[in-house]
Design a protein around this motif. Structure first.
Motif, PDB file in Angstrom:
ATOM      1  N   TRP A 285       0.834  -1.215   0.000  1.00  0.00           N
ATOM      2  CA  TRP A 285       0.000   0.000   0.000  1.00  0.00           C
ATOM      3  C   TRP A 285       0.863   1.257   0.000  1.00  0.00           C
ATOM      4  CZ3 TRP A 285      -2.651   2.716   4.650  1.00  0.00           C
ATOM      5  CH2 TRP A 285      -3.530   3.696   4.187  1.00  0.00           C
TER       6      TRP A 285
ATOM      7  N   GLY B 110      -2.207   4.873  -5.236  1.00  0.00           N
ATOM      8  CA  GLY B 110      -3.511   4.268  -5.476  1.00  0.00           C
ATOM      9  C   GLY B 110      -3.819   3.170  -4.497  1.00  0.00           C
ATOM     10  N   ARG B 111      -4.446   2.135  -4.993  1.00  0.00           N
ATOM     11  CA  ARG B 111      -5.016   1.120  -4.129  1.00  0.00           C
ATOM     12  C   ARG B 111      -3.968   0.288  -3.403  1.00  0.00           C
ATOM     13  NH1 ARG B 111      -7.515  -4.170  -6.619  1.00  0.00           N
ATOM     14  NH2 ARG B 111      -7.335  -4.613  -4.416  1.00  0.00           N
ATOM     15  N   LYS B 112      -4.446  -0.443  -2.391  1.00  0.00           N
ATOM     16  CA  LYS B 112      -3.614  -1.456  -1.757  1.00  0.00           C
ATOM     17  C   LYS B 112      -4.027  -2.815  -2.293  1.00  0.00           C
ATOM     18  CE  LYS B 112      -4.823  -0.571   2.585  1.00  0.00           C
ATOM     19  NZ  LYS B 112      -5.871   0.463   2.478  1.00  0.00           N
TER      20      LYS B 112
END
Lengths: 316, 576
Positions: A144, A149-151
């Motif tokens: 992460w 952005g996302r994990k």
């Protein structure tokens, strides 16, 4: 929100702001109604008798069942759009640009095309959408870096994929985001995004064996370590049971690859800065710095330690 | 008044009981009231233990790179804190409320299975003791309250902590399952004559739904725990990838328990709110049927929504989209309840007792938790926020600001009934405002910390801009919160020692528990008033304005009560 530097991150950030705005409206409505009901009740407090015994209103209740349903349906459309835009899924036949492997408690980064292995500091070319393959060598971890952005979770028994992009060069920090044991806290991620040319140069350097770095000119008042002796100490001790350095007989993959260690910003996955004094402390007793870490303590003479540190730190 | 009272059937078996107040009296008791008090008492004791664990954690997190605790100690603390608060505080708390109140609210003398009731309580106590015995044994569990595989495998957690954790939870899980079964049978079969199923008070209705939730929810956990114990102690490989097992299987099993579990804990607190708000607004609950139906909808949907705890696992878009949809669906019945509660206080004559203050603030705080919950249902925003402090803030708003405030409301509301003493309202106002301030100070800022990138379950963090400051604010808030709990405990002790004597119906409430003495006698009731609607005591006090004589909007409709709603002897009465 999150100060995103990637298209994926911006998508999520925008969606988050939209959700928060709608949620804020709902919160304002609920709180406003509660406060208004209290003010009204206060006004009528002195009237005698019980209030009108209203026990329901089917039309109203149907209305406030449908209203949130519509609201959620509206949110669902961009949700699915962002999901499909930003999730690589499980691409068959695609060669990943990078492979990220989680270990208790450090990160291994591989560049399969260039056959480069490094640790704890991920270099990427800025502005490129990279496909990363995520794995774990032991327990569950999670990669992460909020600004990218996302994990994404990492498992020993499932391969996951993730797009990694940074539009702007810079250093981006992250953490392991799934509890993974004693030192979960100090499993920090450093992503160095740099212009393509700089990245290419860095990658080309990593492919070459560092060999025995040239002895730096002695500083006045300091005893310099003997680098050639440092290499011998490294190769003749149990360092090589776990660590690897390109171009030497050390090729174990249990612990972080130490090739060009001197280029990295931190030691112990981010717990201390990378400099000679800290590296010496680390080698003598890593557990004192990072309790629970798997590296054992070493006993070296002052000179041997100085030589070993010089050998590792001068690879840059 | 020609209203006939309904006799309450006597139990056929004599109940074993020692001298009043003696140790045997408590230990051997199968009386639902004593068991209810013991459940709630045990929950409060474990609440203090879990709270102290939280305070020590907050001390450690008060500044960056703090070295008060070792990572191992911190990890054991958050594991014990989570496990304690969920399984040893919330579960016994809501079960305790149910065990105490359900028989009283339906005009019965005890639960359907009094001995099973006692068994369930003692299994929970011994499960809790076993969990805490792990400290004496030298290795408390340290895998977190959901203990994801493969971290719990022998090679990564060689100490016995995980085994104590699993066996302890297994015991409490079996105990709680028996309580669920007991609620269902009690409510279905032991209602006073004339009380139709949809005429039970909302709290009792919700305990019926909760009973079904309990017996559907805990078995998957128990199965997962047994599999984990087999893996660890008998060389099994259910969850061990190196031997061909699946670590993700554990997550499915745990969360198909874990998510309904959240509703299992939250629903009864909805029931408490649905009792308190009407009484202190002097109006009936708005839209009983909608609230009753939404409780059912939540119970069903909670099973369909479980995998929103697993959006970051990498299970694919189709899978995630399904669970995003079901998660969105579950927000609808929850929203219905919020609006029904607001409509209940709307136009009422509100009395701001401490109980009412907690109930009204519950609506607001639970809404915050609900809204932040939506960001976990929206898959991409979940990818950012899950497993961060934003999540920690979210579930504390749901479970503390929401549910525990409702529990506090219930404690203030029923304390006079249970003990025969009034809790000091003056102290109560202090407890409320300090708890409200302390809670928000502790947890609101954790939303921001999470969005700044702070992951949960870290014993230490780097000295990044504002991290130390925000964490320090949270730590200070937690001590304010602890102080409010201390005040509450002192005020309870004061009330028990020299509190004002409570009348039978101090709040002028309308459900059957207020028709008996405070505290109720061992047999609860000799007789209960006739039951023609949901508020028997209102009907008794207002023979000319009974609930069945009014439409939803409060207009008089006159006429006769619905025939089916009356016991046969009443039907005869009315036809004359």
């Amino acid at each position: 929100m999150f100060e995103p530097v990637s298209p994926q991150g911006r998508d999520i950030s925008n969606l988050f702001i939209l959700t928060l705005a709608l949620g804020g409206l709902v919160f304002a409505l609920v709180t406003g109604l509660v406060i208004f009901a209290i003010i009204r009740a206060n006004r009528h407090r002195r009237t005698a008798g019980e209030p009108r015994q209203v026990s329901g209103n089917t039309r109203l209740e149907i209305a406030w069942t449908i209203a949130p349903a519509v609201l959620l349906a509206v949110l669902f459309v961009p949700t699915v759009m962002v999901m499909f835009a930003d999730e690589p899924g499980n691409p068959k036949n695609a060669t990943p640009d990078i492979e990220i492997i989680g270990h208790q408690w450090w990160w291994e980064y591989r560049y399969p095309n260039a056959k480069v292995i490094t640790a704890n500091e991920l270099h990427i070319p800025a502005g490129k959408k990279l496909l990363a393959k995520l794995m774990s060598s032991d327990v569950q971890h999670d990669f992460w870096v909020p600004r990218l952005g996302r994990k994404m979770d990492m498992y020993p028994d499932q391969i996951n994929y993730l797009y990694v992009t940074a539009d702007i060069p810079g250093l981006y920090n992250g953490n392991c985001a799934e509890y993974c044991g004693a030192q979960h806290a100090w499993m920090l991620i450093r992503v160095v995004a740099e212009p393509q040319a700089d990245f290419d140069a860095w990658l080309a350097k990593q492919q070459k064996a560092p060999g025995v770095p040239s002895q730096p000119p002695a500083q006045p008042g300091q005893t310099a370590g003997n680098i050639a002796n440092g290499e011998k100490i490294f190769l003749n001790n149990t360092c090589i049971n776990c660590h690897a350095i390109t171009g030497t007989t050390a090729n174990a993959e249990v612990a972080p690859n130490l090739t060009y260690l001197g280029l990295r910003g931190s030691l112990g996955s981010g717990i201390i800065q990378n400099n000679s004094a800290n590296l010496a402390r680390w080698i003598l007793n890593a557990k004192a710095i990072k309790p629970g870490v798997l590296m054992p303590a070493y006993q070296f003479s002052t000179q041997d330690l100085r030589d070993l540190v010089a050998y590792l730190e001068e690879q840059k | 008044m020609s209203q006939e009272f309904v006799l309450v059937p006597e139990p056929t078996d004599a109940l074993p009981i020692g001298k009043t107040g003696s140790l045997l009296y408590w230990i051997a008791s199968v009386d639902h009231k004593l068991l209810g008090i013991m459940y709630i008492g045990a929950a409060l004791i474990f609440f203090v233990i879990g709270g102290v664990e939280a305070l020590v954690m907050r001390l450690q997190l008060g500044s960056a790179r703090n070295t008060l605790l070792s990572p191992e100690a911190y990890n054991q603390l958050f594991t014990l804190h989570g496990t304690t608060m969920i399984f040893l505080v919330f579960v016994p708390m809501v079960v305790g409320f149910g065990v105490y109140l359900v028989p009283l609210q339906i005009g019965a003398r005890d639960m359907a299975f009094p001995r099973l009731n006692a068994l369930g309580f003692w299994m929970l106590v011994f499960g809790g003791l076993l969990l805490y015995y792990s400290i004496i044994a030298g290795s408390p569990p340290d895998s977190g309250w959901f203990a994801h595989a493969p971290l719990t495998a022998k090679q990564y957690s060689s100490a016995q902590g995980v085994d104590y954790w699993a066996i302890g939870l297994l015991l409490t899980g079996i105990g709680t399952t028996t309580a669920g079964l007991n609620f269902i049978v009690t409510i279905l079969t032991m209602r006073a004559k004339g009380m139709r199923l949809l005429q039970v008070p909302m709290f009792t209705w919700i305990m019926l739904v909760d009973g079904f939730l309990i017996i559907g929810t805990l078995p998957p956990l128990n199965a997962a725990l047994v599999m984990l114990l087999i893996d660890r102690n008998l060389g099994g490989a259910f969850f061990n990838p190196q031997a061909g097992g699946s670590s993700i299987l554990y997550q499915h099993l745990f969360w198909v328990f874990g998510h309904p579990e959240v509703y299992l804990l939250v629903l009864p607190t909805f029931g408490i709110i649905s009792e308190v708000l009407p009484v202190f607004s002097r109006k009936p609950l708005f839209g009983f049927n909608f609230i009753a139906g939404s409780a059912l909808a939540i119970a069903f949907l909670s099973y369909a929504a479980y995998a929103h705890h697993m959006f970051a696992v990498g299970l694919g878009n189709a899978f995630n989209a399904f669970f995003a949809m079901s998660t969105a669906l579950i927000a609808i019945p929850t929203g219905v309840k919020i609006f029904n509660w607001i409509a209940t206080i709307w136009g009422g004559k509100i009395r701001f007792t401490t109980s009412m203050l907690f109930a009204v603030s519950f609506i607001v705080l639970f809404t915050i938790g609900g809204i932040s919950g939506v960001t976990f249902g929206i898959v991409p925003t979940d990818w950012q926020t899950t497993d961060s402090y934003y999540l920690v803030a979210h579930f504390h708003y749901v479970l503390y600001g929401g549910s525990f405030f409702a529990v506090m409301s219930g404690l203030y509301y029923w304390f006079p009934k249970v003990t025969g003493r009034m809790l000091s309202e003056k102290w109560g106002k202090w407890v409320f405002w300090l708890m409200f301030a302390g809670f928000n100070l502790t947890f609101f800022i954790q939303h921001i910390l999470g969005l700044m990138g702070m992951p949960r379950r870290v014993y230490s963090y780097d000295d990044l801009p504002n991290w130390s400051l925000f964490n320090l604010i949270s730590t200070l808030g937690s001590f304010l919160l602890a102080f409010s709990v201390l005040l509450f405990i002192i005020s309870v002790v004061l009330a028990l020692v020299k509190g004002e004597k409570a009348p039978d119906n101090p709040w002028d409430a309308w459900t059957l528990e207020w028709a008996t003495t405070s505290p109720p006698p061992i047999e609860n009731f000799e007789q209960v008033p006739p039951i023609r609607g949901r508020r028997p005591l209102w009907d008794l006090q207002h023979p000319d304005d009974q609930d069945w004589q009014r439409s939803h909007s409060g207009e008089k409709i006159g006429g006769q009560p619905h025939e089916a709603s009356l016991p046969s002897e009443h039907r005869k009465d009315n036809s004359q």
